[in-house]
Design a protein around this motif. Sequence first.
Motif, PDB file in Angstrom:
ATOM      1  N   THR A   1       0.834  -1.209   0.000  1.00  0.00           N
ATOM      2  CA  THR A   1       0.000   0.000   0.000  1.00  0.00           C
ATOM      3  C   THR A   1       0.863   1.250   0.000  1.00  0.00           C
ATOM      4  O   THR A   1       0.610   2.215  -0.740  1.00  0.00           O
ATOM      5  N   ASP A   2       1.919   1.247   0.809  1.00  0.00           N
ATOM      6  CA  ASP A   2       2.827   2.395   0.855  1.00  0.00           C
ATOM      7  C   ASP A   2       3.596   2.556  -0.458  1.00  0.00           C
ATOM      8  O   ASP A   2       3.834   3.677  -0.926  1.00  0.00           O
ATOM      9  N   ALA A   3       3.987   1.431  -1.061  1.00  0.00           N
ATOM     10  CA  ALA A   3       4.694   1.494  -2.341  1.00  0.00           C
ATOM     11  C   ALA A   3       3.794   2.075  -3.427  1.00  0.00           C
ATOM     12  O   ALA A   3       4.230   2.888  -4.252  1.00  0.00           O
ATOM     13  N   ALA A   4       2.527   1.659  -3.421  1.00  0.00           N
ATOM     14  CA  ALA A   4       1.571   2.188  -4.394  1.00  0.00           C
ATOM     15  C   ALA A   4       1.380   3.684  -4.219  1.00  0.00           C
ATOM     16  O   ALA A   4       1.203   4.420  -5.195  1.00  0.00           O
ATOM     17  N   ALA A   5       1.437   4.161  -2.979  1.00  0.00           N
ATOM     18  CA  ALA A   5       1.295   5.603  -2.726  1.00  0.00           C
ATOM     19  C   ALA A   5       2.456   6.384  -3.337  1.00  0.00           C
ATOM     20  O   ALA A   5       2.276   7.491  -3.866  1.00  0.00           O
ATOM     21  N   VAL A   6       3.665   5.818  -3.286  1.00  0.00           N
ATOM     22  CA  VAL A   6       4.827   6.457  -3.910  1.00  0.00           C
ATOM     23  C   VAL A   6       4.618   6.547  -5.422  1.00  0.00           C
ATOM     24  O   VAL A   6       4.890   7.581  -6.051  1.00  0.00           O
ATOM     25  N   ALA A   7       4.113   5.453  -6.026  1.00  0.00           N
ATOM     26  CA  ALA A   7       3.855   5.457  -7.464  1.00  0.00           C
ATOM     27  C   ALA A   7       2.785   6.486  -7.826  1.00  0.00           C
ATOM     28  O   ALA A   7       2.894   7.164  -8.856  1.00  0.00           O
ATOM     29  N   THR A   8       1.773   6.619  -6.986  1.00  0.00           N
ATOM     30  CA  THR A   8       0.720   7.613  -7.220  1.00  0.00           C
ATOM     31  C   THR A   8       1.294   9.024  -7.229  1.00  0.00           C
ATOM     32  O   THR A   8       0.927   9.862  -8.058  1.00  0.00           O
ATOM     33  N   ASP A   9       2.211   9.296  -6.305  1.00  0.00           N
ATOM     34  CA  ASP A   9       2.854  10.611  -6.247  1.00  0.00           C
ATOM     35  C   ASP A   9       3.525  10.962  -7.579  1.00  0.00           C
ATOM     36  O   ASP A   9       3.553  12.122  -7.997  1.00  0.00           O
ATOM     37  N   VAL A  10       4.101   9.952  -8.229  1.00  0.00           N
ATOM     38  CA  VAL A  10       4.856  10.171  -9.460  1.00  0.00           C
ATOM     39  C   VAL A  10       3.943  10.114 -10.687  1.00  0.00           C
ATOM     40  O   VAL A  10       4.350  10.475 -11.791  1.00  0.00           O
ATOM     41  N   GLY A  11       2.718   9.645 -10.490  1.00  0.00           N
ATOM     42  CA  GLY A  11       1.786   9.525 -11.601  1.00  0.00           C
ATOM     43  C   GLY A  11       2.028   8.323 -12.478  1.00  0.00           C
ATOM     44  O   GLY A  11       1.788   8.351 -13.690  1.00  0.00           O
ATOM     45  N   THR A  12       2.514   7.240 -11.878  1.00  0.00           N
ATOM     46  CA  THR A  12       2.790   6.022 -12.636  1.00  0.00           C
ATOM     47  C   THR A  12       2.399   4.815 -11.790  1.00  0.00           C
ATOM     48  O   THR A  12       1.569   4.929 -10.898  1.00  0.00           O
ATOM     49  N   GLY A  13       2.994   3.666 -12.054  1.00  0.00           N
ATOM     50  CA  GLY A  13       2.645   2.458 -11.308  1.00  0.00           C
ATOM     51  C   GLY A  13       3.869   1.635 -10.979  1.00  0.00           C
ATOM     52  O   GLY A  13       4.991   1.937 -11.403  1.00  0.00           O
ATOM     53  N   ILE A  14       3.640   0.567 -10.212  1.00  0.00           N
ATOM     54  CA  ILE A  14       4.687  -0.397  -9.857  1.00  0.00           C
ATOM     55  C   ILE A  14       4.188  -1.785 -10.223  1.00  0.00           C
ATOM     56  O   ILE A  14       3.024  -2.119  -9.970  1.00  0.00           O
ATOM     57  N   ALA A  15       5.059  -2.591 -10.814  1.00  0.00           N
ATOM     58  CA  ALA A  15       4.726  -3.984 -11.135  1.00  0.00           C
ATOM     59  C   ALA A  15       5.802  -4.890 -10.554  1.00  0.00           C
ATOM     60  O   ALA A  15       6.994  -4.668 -10.788  1.00  0.00           O
ATOM     61  N   ILE A  16       5.371  -5.888  -9.794  1.00  0.00           N
ATOM     62  CA  ILE A  16       6.272  -6.888  -9.231  1.00  0.00           C
ATOM     63  C   ILE A  16       6.070  -8.190 -10.000  1.00  0.00           C
ATOM     64  O   ILE A  16       4.944  -8.706 -10.063  1.00  0.00           O
ATOM     65  N   PHE A  17       7.125  -8.728 -10.567  1.00  0.00           N
ATOM     66  CA  PHE A  17       7.059  -9.935 -11.386  1.00  0.00           C
ATOM     67  C   PHE A  17       7.616 -11.113 -10.583  1.00  0.00           C
ATOM     68  O   PHE A  17       8.741 -11.037 -10.070  1.00  0.00           O
ATOM     69  N   ILE A  18       6.835 -12.173 -10.481  1.00  0.00           N
ATOM     70  CA  ILE A  18       7.233 -13.337  -9.673  1.00  0.00           C
ATOM     71  C   ILE A  18       7.220 -14.580 -10.547  1.00  0.00           C
ATOM     72  O   ILE A  18       6.156 -15.027 -10.999  1.00  0.00           O
ATOM     73  N   ASP A  19       8.388 -15.158 -10.795  1.00  0.00           N
ATOM     74  CA  ASP A  19       8.498 -16.393 -11.571  1.00  0.00           C
ATOM     75  C   ASP A  19       8.437 -17.596 -10.628  1.00  0.00           C
ATOM     76  O   ASP A  19       8.748 -17.487  -9.440  1.00  0.00           O
TER      77      ASP A  19
END
Length: 411
Positions: A166-184
């Motif tokens: 949730t906190d990481a998503a808030a950082v992405a919102t501040d920048v106007g973009t997103g975060i994607a975590i890829f798990i193999d």
Amino acid sequence: MDPVRNPYAPGAGQRPPELAGRGRELDVFDVVLERIARGRPERSLMLTGLRGVGKTVLLNTLRSEAINHLWGTGKIEARPDQSLRRPVAAALHMAVRELAPRHRAPDRIDGFLGVLKAFAQRSAPAGRGAAAPKLRDRWQPGIDVPASSGRADSGDIEIDLVELLTDAAAVATDVGTGIAIFIDEMQDLGAEDVSALCAACHELSQLGAPLIVVGAGLPHLPAVLSAAKSYSERLFRYQRIDRLDRIAADQALCAPAEREEVEYEQKALDLLYEKSGGYPYFVQAYGKATWDHAPRSPITAADVRVAAPEAEAELAVGFFGSRFERATPAEREYMRAMASLSLIEGEESGRDDMDAAVPTAEIARSLGRKPASLSPARDALIKKGLIYSGERGTVAFTVPHFGRYLRTQPA
């Protein structure tokens, strides 16, 4: 034919020269990125399929697409003997570092990194009578800010992961973009970690937060997720990655060859599809061997027939043999019975033996054993990633053509 110019690339996770037959998956992901950019809710993605169908290649390609959209990204490979906590912390650290130069408030980034560091270092709930942290639990994640307190550091992975993402998503919102975590290899996550990840994705989905998880795993990954949280079938968008159809397989062979001014005769392509079954890894393996053996263009069916034994010998050692060697004698006996029965099941159902699931009761009957006595071998093979249980009471090989390989091996 010049082997130096050979364009084909059989390798684990190695991108082929032509990523054929995956346009639909790339289009779906582009829509996800665009929807999130416009503030629309979207689900995380799960890619499932047998080994050798190109899940890791596709996962890496999707990550490149996210980077091109200026998203923060991180990637991990799940391991059955490792907690999710540290790998996901490292992935998020990488993702946020990609976003940090565009953030106008460095203090906000430092505040998140403090939470991230506390999350990474916490391994168990602290309390009265708790043992002192062991050396491995005092791991330093390489974050140059003090660990914060009171956020994502309870020791309960589900609570902590929800707060962290949730906190990481808030950082992405501040920048106007997103975060994607890829798990193999996502099916290898522990049950507690899978439950925590589902809970975090559920929370993010409800908030409409710009953070998604893109997972890749074996065909039973949906069952693993469903066992963790009953709502997981509605939480993720599932995409089954299968073998290539004939048009895509021909494109995977012909497009790289045309760039080298080499052509294939139609009968050569017919035989290559028959040999490879359309599985991307096998397409590359047979294509590479055929190129090296062909004296000139156009490549003929005779060239394929001459080269096929070399491709099969290499697959027998590197792709099949390495997996077979990991099995104990009891596990090999179980798989041999599966291989014999999968051929029968495949013929009766009209499918190839590589696709045929086998009832566990039939395996026990063929071995003259009680089903319960074979449970240890079956469970060990599932943990080793050699077989999977897609439906209750059945098992199938995770590796295409593995049944065919086993039937050629001496008992």
